[in-house]
Design a protein around this motif. Structure first.
Motif, short mmCIF file in Angstrom:
data_model
loop_
_atom_site.label_atom_id
_atom_site.label_comp_id
_atom_site.label_asym_id
_atom_site.label_seq_id
_atom_site.Cartn_x
_atom_site.Cartn_y
_atom_site.Cartn_z
N SER A 163 -8.57 92.86 40.21
CA SER A 163 -9.60 93.07 39.28
C SER A 163 -9.27 92.12 37.98
N LEU A 164 -10.00 91.18 37.55
CA LEU A 164 -9.74 90.32 36.64
C LEU A 164 -10.03 91.04 35.17
N GLY A 165 -11.05 92.30 35.18
CA GLY A 165 -11.31 92.77 34.07
C GLY A 165 -12.05 92.14 33.00
N GLU A 166 -12.90 91.08 33.46
CA GLU A 166 -13.69 90.62 32.61
C GLU A 166 -15.05 90.94 32.33
N GLU A 167 -15.75 91.81 33.12
CA GLU A 167 -16.99 92.41 32.51
C GLU A 167 -17.44 93.77 33.47
N GLU A 168 -18.11 94.41 33.05
CA GLU A 168 -18.73 95.57 33.11
C GLU A 168 -19.57 95.30 34.47
N ILE A 169 -19.28 95.98 35.75
CA ILE A 169 -20.05 95.80 36.86
C ILE A 169 -20.20 97.01 37.67
N PRO A 170 -21.35 97.74 38.17
CA PRO A 170 -21.35 98.88 38.54
C PRO A 170 -20.40 98.93 40.03
N VAL A 171 -19.80 99.84 40.22
CA VAL A 171 -18.74 99.78 41.31
C VAL A 171 -19.42 99.50 42.59
N GLU A 172 -20.65 99.91 42.87
CA GLU A 172 -21.29 99.73 44.35
C GLU A 172 -21.42 98.37 44.54
N LYS A 173 -21.73 97.65 43.42
CA LYS A 173 -21.90 95.99 43.52
C LYS A 173 -20.71 95.35 43.81
N VAL A 174 -19.39 95.84 43.07
CA VAL A 174 -18.07 95.22 43.40
C VAL A 174 -17.98 95.68 44.96
N GLU A 175 -18.21 96.56 45.21
CA GLU A 175 -17.63 97.11 46.59
C GLU A 175 -18.71 96.44 47.56
N LYS A 176 -19.86 96.33 47.57
CA LYS A 176 -20.72 95.42 48.40
C LYS A 176 -20.13 94.09 48.65
N ASP A 177 -19.89 93.41 47.39
CA ASP A 177 -19.41 92.09 47.24
C ASP A 177 -18.25 91.62 47.95
N THR A 178 -17.12 92.66 47.61
CA THR A 178 -15.79 92.40 48.00
C THR A 178 -15.91 92.77 49.57
N PHE A 179 -16.65 93.85 50.01
CA PHE A 179 -16.93 93.82 51.78
C PHE A 179 -17.19 92.53 52.24
N GLU A 180 -18.23 92.13 51.49
CA GLU A 180 -18.80 90.86 52.25
C GLU A 180 -17.92 89.61 52.28
N VAL A 181 -17.26 89.49 51.19
CA VAL A 181 -16.27 88.49 50.95
C VAL A 181 -15.07 88.65 52.07
N ALA A 182 -14.52 89.85 52.09
CA ALA A 182 -13.73 90.27 53.10
C ALA A 182 -14.07 90.08 54.87
N GLU A 183 -15.48 90.53 54.84
CA GLU A 183 -15.90 90.54 56.14
C GLU A 183 -16.05 89.02 56.60
N ALA A 184 -16.32 88.17 55.59
CA ALA A 184 -16.77 86.71 55.89
C ALA A 184 -15.16 85.99 56.46
N ILE A 185 -14.15 86.45 55.66
CA ILE A 185 -13.01 86.02 55.66
C ILE A 185 -12.35 86.25 57.11
#
Lengths: 372, 372
Positions: free
Chosen positions: B212-234
């Motif tokens: 977590s780079l700690g740069e901006e406030e982002i809703p947790v669900e959005k973080v999880e969704k994108d993290t999942f998609e990046v991890a799934e892609a890799i």
């Protein structure tokens, strides 16, 4: 026994075997633990759960009668009935086995005519011919004979405990009660047919029968020793015939805290694709063996105490690589068909041995191009 | 980040990566569960068990620093110290990772010079270059980017949960507390990197960091969704690059009584050599799928309710083979790289998806001829 070319195998080779006993014989049977069981396994298990004495068994190769629903069960029953009619015995005294292609209905008309033919030319048991008749992708027949036990089997692919596409029938002339027979059977099964792997896959049709012919009094220990040796010999032949195999890896885990742990780790090494390809490549790659030994979360090992040997060559001692000349080990692997791999955990006194085949181009060829 | 050619890889390609953060970042880390852990894993795990904030990490490829005893641990520590010196931070703020050959000592002199060079030319993170630098047998770099997460990874062999010779680093600009980060990390790991298999082998060096780079406030669900998609892609890129792979099998078990069961059966099908060779051979062989689904003694299935699909083609319905034209299914398999295999247990409401590669001639070639 009688054999026939029923025309189930496209090759036209022998594919039907009937074994007949003049007197009832005591049968101990173990079957695949796969939940997806073939019709003949469901049928025969139904019989051996209820009775111990049988007069005959029939095996067809070329078609596994598996994934064939109620029709398949009816076919298994029809096979038993036809054998019984021919031999003038009761249908419930006949066991039925099949091996070969999964998911296609048996050509039951051909099978029944084959049974008639096999029953019409009965002769003394010929281990080699029996083994050949029940073969599918096998490259050579599998049988073995000792003083107090003899038997035959088949299997080359879908070989993995509990058990493999593996059929085996071992006979002992000994008079035994059922409990003694059963105990020998269980112990021998664990150490032989349940300790071999070719591809980690569990077949739908596996069956292993131990049959007491009741002819003479023989000490139980002698029966067990010879039964074990015959089962071990057939097991090793199955691994050696592992589809495309060029090597037999003899994986020994020693000095474990429990037999369960030794067996689980031996199985893990034996099924590791990286170990199996290293065997094929004659690569003395102890790193792959170490990763396999360490990879079961439920069985911790202490990396700093681990010794790993290939043949008599120490490769890792106390978790540290040795100065062994690896080219010499590679040469040893190239020269020998049977490659012992030993892992010493140095934590207890239990051990287990597992047999595995190597993973080769021909394994891929056979299995990418053959419909099971 | 900075990269260098330290000369660890015989090819002379880039093999050293340093990633530096201007401010401390929050790190959640998961590591291989293999008991035989590489030195950098032992070293970094020691740090992430104690602290959550870090300033840098270093990765070398070409040598796994595994099976290298105390000397190996000292080398990991020296790498961290050298990075810290160069970047004027504390050694305990630096994590260390290695991937490559097992069982050989790091050429530590070269590694340290490489670190100096990488640290002297820092620039903005370049996902592609970072991925290339940490590659070993990978045929292509693996990285992915979404709005709220981006990352890179490597892996092609020894790929199996928990986990594979797999390194992955995913970053999110989000400000999160550690518990939120950890929860996202656990859930994403289970569904992605812990649900892929190439060879069923568990590496000694696997590590996956979520940062977590700690740069901006982002809703947790959005973080999880994108993290999942990046991890799934890799993850999918790793399977697609599975040593010698030509196909990705997407194994879905649906309508199971529990998620555990769905996952265990999906893993079983995904690791079956017979299924993997059938994928390579474009053989719509549902029998092999059925034997795998039925082969776990602890998870009974009802063969008479089983449906099996390849793509949209039903091959088995209620345990009975359908009239689907198998040649049409084979053609579908030949035309597509990604092959969905679905097994419907019809007993509950839980499902799981597992990704697997096919087993090919090239897999055998790569692994019989390459020393890990």
């Amino acid at each position: 026994m009688g054999t026939a070319r029923a025309g189930i195998k496209p090759s036209g080779k022998k594919d039907l075997l009937v074994v007949f006993f003049e007197k009832p014989v005591l049968v101990s049977a173990v079957y695949t633990k796969n939940h997806f069981k073939a019709a003949p396994v469901i049928y025969s298990k139904g019989l051996t759960d209820k009775r111990k004495l049988f007069r005959a068994f029939v095996v067809n190769s070329g078609n596994a009668n598996c994934g064939t629903g109620k029709e398949g069960l009816k076919h298994a029953q029809m096979m038993a009935q036809r054998v019984a009619q021919n031999l003038d015995i009761k249908p419930e005294e006949v066991l039925v086995f099949s091996t070969g292609l999964i998911g296609a209905l048996l050509p039951i008309g051909k099978v029944l005519v084959g049974i008639d033919r096999a029953c019409s030319e009965l002769k003394l048991l010929n281990l080699r011919e029996a083994a050949e008749t029940i073969s599918t992708t096998d490259r050579f027949p599998k049988y073995s004979q000792k003083e107090y036990a003899f038997g035959f089997g088949k299997g080359a692919g879908m070989i993995h405990p509990n058990m493999g596409t593996m059929l085996a029938y071992i006979f002992t002339p000994a008079k035994l009660n059922f409990n003694a027979l059963r105990e020998i059977h269980s112990r021998v099964t664990e150490k032989t047919f349940n300790s071999i792997t070719v591809d980690g896959c569990t077949s739908t049709n596996d069956s292993f029968l131990l049959i007491s012919l009741g002819e003479e009094e023989i000490p139980v220990e002698k029966v067990e020793k010879d039964t074990f040796e015959v089962a071990e010999a057939i097991s090793k032949l199955i691994v050696a015939d592992g589809e495309g195999a060029t090597k037999i890896g003899v994986i020994k885990i020693v000095n474990a805290v429990s037999e369960e742990k030794a067996k689980a780790l031996a199985e893990r090494v034996a099924t590791s694709l990286l170990v199996k390809t290293a065997l094929f490549g004659c690569d003395p790659n102890w790193g792959r063996i170490a990763q396999a030994v360490g990879s079961l979360p439920q069985y911790p090992v202490d990396p700093d105490r681990l010794d790993i040997y290939i043949g008599n060559y120490p490769l890792l001692v106390d978790g540290t690589p040795t100065n062994t000349n690896l080219e010499e080990v590679a040469q040893y692997m190239r020269k020998n068909k049977e490659i012992p791999i030993m892992v010493d955990l140095k934590e207890g006194h239990q051990s287990w041995t597992y047999y595995t085949s190597d993973l080769t181009y021909d394994y891929v060829k056979l299995n990418a191009e053959y419909t099971t």
